[in-house]
Write a protein that holds these residues in place. Structure first.
Motif, mmCIF file in Angstrom:
data_model
loop_
_atom_site.group_PDB
_atom_site.id
_atom_site.type_symbol
_atom_site.label_atom_id
_atom_site.label_comp_id
_atom_site.label_asym_id
_atom_site.label_seq_id
_atom_site.Cartn_x
_atom_site.Cartn_y
_atom_site.Cartn_z
ATOM 1 N N VAL A 1 3.347 6.106 -6.014
ATOM 2 C CA VAL A 1 4.682 6.245 -6.599
ATOM 3 C C VAL A 1 4.499 6.421 -8.100
ATOM 4 C CG1 VAL A 1 6.927 5.143 -6.945
ATOM 5 C CG2 VAL A 1 5.671 4.742 -4.824
ATOM 6 N N ALA A 2 5.221 7.374 -8.683
ATOM 7 C CA ALA A 2 5.117 7.633 -10.129
ATOM 8 C C ALA A 2 5.437 6.353 -10.903
ATOM 9 C CB ALA A 2 6.076 8.740 -10.516
ATOM 10 N N GLY A 3 4.586 6.022 -11.871
ATOM 11 C CA GLY A 3 4.791 4.854 -12.704
ATOM 12 C C GLY A 3 4.142 3.580 -12.173
ATOM 13 N N PHE A 4 3.517 3.650 -11.005
ATOM 14 C CA PHE A 4 2.885 2.491 -10.394
ATOM 15 C C PHE A 4 1.451 2.833 -9.998
ATOM 16 C CE2 PHE A 4 7.381 1.985 -9.523
ATOM 17 C CZ PHE A 4 7.597 0.656 -9.846
ATOM 18 N N ALA A 5 0.620 1.821 -9.916
ATOM 19 C CA ALA A 5 -0.742 2.016 -9.411
ATOM 20 C C ALA A 5 -0.681 2.296 -7.913
ATOM 21 C CB ALA A 5 -1.581 0.779 -9.690
ATOM 22 N N PRO A 6 -1.565 3.134 -7.386
ATOM 23 C CA PRO A 6 -1.566 3.387 -5.938
ATOM 24 C C PRO A 6 -1.766 2.080 -5.159
ATOM 25 C CG PRO A 6 -2.995 4.934 -7.064
ATOM 26 C CD PRO A 6 -2.592 3.911 -8.080
ATOM 27 N N LEU A 7 -1.115 1.997 -4.026
ATOM 28 C CA LEU A 7 -1.172 0.799 -3.201
ATOM 29 C C LEU A 7 -1.748 1.166 -1.843
ATOM 30 C CD1 LEU A 7 -0.322 -2.184 -2.795
ATOM 31 C CD2 LEU A 7 1.861 -1.312 -1.964
ATOM 32 N N GLU A 8 -2.716 0.378 -1.370
ATOM 33 C CA GLU A 8 -3.265 0.654 -0.029
ATOM 34 C C GLU A 8 -3.389 -0.622 0.752
ATOM 35 O OE1 GLU A 8 -7.923 0.989 0.013
ATOM 36 O OE2 GLU A 8 -7.135 2.394 -1.445
#
Length: 116
Positions: free
Chosen positions: A109-116
């Motif tokens: 998501v733009a503005g956030f670190a990638p989440l997995e």
């Protein structure tokens, strides 16, 4: 009978005039983070929900859903599909999980670190 009545009156007085103290706690407001939720089984297609965290005192009934995420599904470290946005933060793919495989979901998501 008198003892029962006396116990009832005492209990009523304790409940009516019980001690109460309001304690103010100042929680720091943290920036929102993205949240990824997914439950899956071999008999249902993939459905993944992406939302944001809310502040403790926020009165919103539901967490704000994310509708602009890129959600990628990996099977055994190989990109299987990029999920499609459906509604209310839900991303879907017309694929079914298989027993014995390892899956990973990555939400960007733009503005956030990638989440997995």
């Amino acid at each position: 009978m008198y003892k029962l009545f006396f116990c009832f009156i005492c209990l009523f007085m304790v409940l009516l005039f019980g001690c109460r103290k309001t304690i103010e706690v100042d929680f720091p407001e943290e920036p929102p983070q993205i949240v990824l939720n997914c439950l899956f089984s071999p008999d249902s297609s993939w459905k993944i929900n992406v939302s944001k965290t809310t502040f403790l005192y926020d009165t919103a009934k539901y967490a704000p859903f994310v509708d602009n995420a890129t959600v990628a599904l990996y099977e055994d470290e190989v990109l299987l599909s990029t999920l499609t946005y459906a509604d209310s933060g839900n991303y879907v793919a017309n694929l079914y999980p298989q027993v014995g495989k390892t899956y990973k979901v990555v939400a960007t998501v733009a503005g956030f670190a990638p989440l997995e």
